[in-house]
Design an enzyme around this catalytic site. Structure first.
Site, PDB file in Angstrom:
ATOM      1  CB  CYS A  46      -0.924   0.000   1.205  1.00 30.73           C
ATOM      2  SG  CYS A  46      -1.925  -1.481   1.272  1.00 30.73           S
ATOM      3  CG  HIS A  55      -3.338   3.236   2.547  1.00 30.99           C
ATOM      4  ND1 HIS A  55      -3.761   2.925   1.278  1.00 30.99           N
ATOM      5  CD2 HIS A  55      -3.335   2.066   3.243  1.00 30.99           C
ATOM      6  CE1 HIS A  55      -4.013   1.628   1.208  1.00 30.99           C
ATOM      7  NE2 HIS A  55      -3.759   1.086   2.391  1.00 30.99           N
ATOM      8  CG  ASN A  81      -6.421  -1.215   1.331  1.00 29.54           C
ATOM      9  OD1 ASN A  81      -5.731  -0.733   0.436  1.00 29.54           O
ATOM     10  ND2 ASN A  81      -5.906  -1.724   2.446  1.00 29.54           N
TER      11      ASN A  81
HETATM   12  O1  UT7 Z   1      -3.583  -1.512   3.702  1.00 30.45           O
HETATM   13  C1  UT7 Z   1      -2.654  -2.143   4.499  1.00 30.45           C
HETATM   14  C2  UT7 Z   1      -2.883  -1.925   5.900  1.00 30.45           C
HETATM   15  N1  UT7 Z   1      -4.080  -2.621   6.340  1.00 30.45           N
HETATM   16  C3  UT7 Z   1      -4.753  -2.143   7.319  1.00 30.45           C
HETATM   17  O2  UT7 Z   1      -4.423  -1.085   7.792  1.00 30.45           O
HETATM   18  C4  UT7 Z   1      -5.896  -2.954   7.853  1.00 30.45           C
HETATM   19  C5  UT7 Z   1      -5.916  -2.818   9.327  1.00 30.45           C
HETATM   20  N2  UT7 Z   1      -6.930  -3.598  10.022  1.00 30.45           N
HETATM   21  C6  UT7 Z   1      -8.248  -3.283   9.990  1.00 30.45           C
HETATM   22  O3  UT7 Z   1      -8.690  -2.433   9.246  1.00 30.45           O
HETATM   23  C7  UT7 Z   1      -9.134  -3.989  10.997  1.00 30.45           C
HETATM   24  O4  UT7 Z   1      -8.346  -4.729  11.881  1.00 30.45           O
HETATM   25  C8  UT7 Z   1     -10.197  -4.945  10.360  1.00 30.45           C
HETATM   26  C9  UT7 Z   1     -11.273  -4.107   9.688  1.00 30.45           C
HETATM   27  C10 UT7 Z   1      -9.543  -5.870   9.380  1.00 30.45           C
HETATM   28  C11 UT7 Z   1     -10.877  -5.762  11.466  1.00 30.45           C
HETATM   29  O5  UT7 Z   1     -11.439  -4.919  12.451  1.00 30.45           O
HETATM   30  P1  UT7 Z   1     -11.145  -5.168  13.998  1.00 30.45           P
HETATM   31  O6  UT7 Z   1     -11.932  -4.166  14.727  1.00 30.45           O
HETATM   32  O7  UT7 Z   1      -9.665  -5.160  14.194  1.00 30.45           O
HETATM   33  O8  UT7 Z   1     -11.776  -6.597  14.237  1.00 30.45           O
HETATM   34  P2  UT7 Z   1     -11.072  -7.951  14.720  1.00 30.45           P
HETATM   35  O9  UT7 Z   1     -10.188  -8.511  13.669  1.00 30.45           O
HETATM   36  O10 UT7 Z   1     -10.490  -7.745  16.092  1.00 30.45           O
HETATM   37  O11 UT7 Z   1     -12.333  -8.901  14.874  1.00 30.45           O
HETATM   38  C12 UT7 Z   1     -13.405  -8.609  15.780  1.00 30.45           C
HETATM   39  C13 UT7 Z   1     -14.505  -9.633  15.575  1.00 30.45           C
HETATM   40  C14 UT7 Z   1     -14.013 -11.078  15.553  1.00 30.45           C
HETATM   41  O12 UT7 Z   1     -14.986 -11.871  16.193  1.00 30.45           O
HETATM   42  P3  UT7 Z   1     -14.776 -12.327  17.729  1.00 30.45           P
HETATM   43  O13 UT7 Z   1     -13.494 -13.107  17.757  1.00 30.45           O
HETATM   44  O14 UT7 Z   1     -14.720 -11.062  18.523  1.00 30.45           O
HETATM   45  O15 UT7 Z   1     -16.008 -13.144  17.995  1.00 30.45           O
HETATM   46  C15 UT7 Z   1     -13.996 -11.435  14.098  1.00 30.45           C
HETATM   47  O16 UT7 Z   1     -14.161 -12.809  13.849  1.00 30.45           O
HETATM   48  O17 UT7 Z   1     -15.158  -9.428  14.307  1.00 30.45           O
HETATM   49  C16 UT7 Z   1     -15.171 -10.661  13.579  1.00 30.45           C
HETATM   50  N3  UT7 Z   1     -15.110 -10.362  12.154  1.00 30.45           N
HETATM   51  C17 UT7 Z   1     -16.199 -10.104  11.406  1.00 30.45           C
HETATM   52  N4  UT7 Z   1     -17.511 -10.071  11.712  1.00 30.45           N
HETATM   53  C18 UT7 Z   1     -18.371  -9.748  10.702  1.00 30.45           C
HETATM   54  C19 UT7 Z   1     -14.003 -10.254  11.365  1.00 30.45           C
HETATM   55  N5  UT7 Z   1     -14.353  -9.936  10.097  1.00 30.45           N
HETATM   56  C20 UT7 Z   1     -15.722  -9.833  10.100  1.00 30.45           C
HETATM   57  C21 UT7 Z   1     -16.663  -9.539   9.113  1.00 30.45           C
HETATM   58  N6  UT7 Z   1     -17.973  -9.509   9.460  1.00 30.45           N
HETATM   59  N7  UT7 Z   1     -16.306  -9.252   7.841  1.00 30.45           N
END
Ligand code: UT7
Length: 338
Positions: free
Chosen positions: A119, A260, A290
């Site tokens: 990115c 970004h 993204n």
């Molecule tokens: O471009 C390069 C750089 N990339 C980035 O900067 C991306 C950075 N990361 C992010 O944007 C975020 O971490 C995400 C959007 C990918 C995820 O958000 P988060 O708030 O960090 O969520 P998480 O990964 O901690 O997951 C929280 C919960 C989990 O469930 P449990 O374990 O709490 O029951 C996941 O399984 O959300 C669940 N989950 C979803 N639920 C519904 C993960 N993906 C989804 C989904 N729909 N698509």
């Protein structure tokens, strides 16, 4: 004492290409266990674009580049370097996508190569263009950030498939003697300690292409989302504060903050730390998701096409991605006069 550059590097033009097909959050609700509400709340994304199956990264890059060249007022015969940032090249790993784009635009017998900085790719390209021009080696450089990210996304993995989209952006950077037109500063960095935060494990020398690697889906992007998120906020905040301080520029002197477009929550956290107003922050994440190396030039193109980007406006760019890599830049928009 550092010697004076031979000339300065000016961002002359911007262009972008956005594929027609829209993949909305409600489309994704039918594909994986997710909801529009979850995606929008956690990322700010409503929809993203997906390239046609016959459309390659170089097809999109060439279309964006043709627009950037046309807007630059520089003839394509004057371009003496073509550089492309992508992690979804037409081919793993040769020929480079830059070579294919050059051929499609009929810019041949000119140095062309790709870089891989995920990115952060487009801002890395700016640092390369600045160095080539200040050293006197090149005069007119075509920069392309292009991604067919859908080609490395597993559409059964809800943690990644909701985030990424396809597209391309391009720019022309040219030599100038007028310091007021010059790219002010670019800072690009990396830390391979976190290489496993964002990775496509195959194909490559570690995992060459074979049936086993396909069965394990190693050809798709894998991400430690939460860890990446936290590091992105911390690193970007420090990086943008540093570049402003080093150049004695205040947040209020920035016309457009172009971050970004990975996640609205990251953009908001960094924007708040800088005290940026809503009007200063450029947002496209809601409609494109993204798009990796294409994200920054597509966002700049958005303010250009909506009439918000004017000659002389100073932009602050910042980005973060796989590697891990990150970069920031202070760039005035300097279209050719006359
Ligand atoms: O471009 C390069 C750089 N990339 C980035 O900067 C991306 C950075 N990361 C992010 O944007 C975020 O971490 C995400 C959007 C990918 C995820 O958000 P988060 O708030 O960090 O969520 P998480 O990964 O901690 O997951 C929280 C919960 C989990 O469930 P449990 O374990 O709490 O029951 C996941 O399984 O959300 C669940 N989950 C979803 N639920 C519904 C993960 N993906 C989804 C989904 N729909 N698509």
């Amino acid at each position: 004492m550092a010697s004076l550059p031979n000339s300065y590097a000016a961002l002359r033009s911007i262009g972008a290409y956005v594929p027609e097909k829209i993949l909305s959050n409600s489309d994704l609700e039918k594909m994986v266990d997710t909801t529009d509400e979850w995606i929008y709340k956690r990322t700010g994304i409503k929809e993203r674009r997906i390239a046609d199956k016959n459309e390659s990264t170089s097809d999109m890059g060439a279309k964006a580049a043709a627009i950037a060249i046309e807007r630059s007022g520089i003839k394509k015969e004057e371009i003496d370097l073509v550089i492309c940032a992508t992690v979804t090249p037409d081919y793993f790993n040769m020929p480079s996508t830059a070579c294919i784009i050059s051929k499609k635009l009929d810019i041949i017998n000119v140095q062309a190569f790709d870089i891989s900085a995920a990115c952060s790719g487009f801002v890395y390209l700016l640092s390369i263009a600045k160095a080539f021009i200040e050293s006197g080696m090149k005069k007119n450089i075509l920069l392309i950030g292009a991604e067919k990210f859908s080609s490395i996304v597993d559409y059964t993995d809800r943690s990644t498939c909701i985030l990424f989209g396809d597209g391309a952006g391009a720019a022309v950077v040219s030599a100038t003697n007028d310091k007021s037109e010059a790219i002010i500063d670019v800072h690009a960095s990396a830390d391979g300690t976190y290489a496993d935060f964002l990775v496509t494990p195959a194909p490559g020398s570690v995992n060459p292409a074979n049936q086993k690697m396909l069965d394990k889906k190693l050809n798709f992007v894998q991400m430690k989302g939460n860890e990446t998120f936290k590091l992105a906020v911390k690193t970007l905040t420090k990086d943008v504060i540093d570049i402003l301080k080093r150049n004695n520029i205040k947040s209020e002197d920035i016309k457009h903050f172009v971050p970004h477009q990975a996640n609205y929550r990251i953009i908001k956290a960094v924007g708040d730390a800088l005290g940026m107003s809503k009007e200063q922050i450029v947002l496209t994440v809601q409609k494109y998701g993204n798009t990796s190396a294409a994200s920054i030039p597509m966002a700049i193109n958005d303010i250009y096409e909506s009439g918000r980007l004017k000659s002389g406006d100073v932009m602050l760019l910042d980005t973060f991605g796989g590697g891990l890599t990150w970069a920031s830049a202070l760039v005035p928009f300097s279209p050719k006069k006359g």
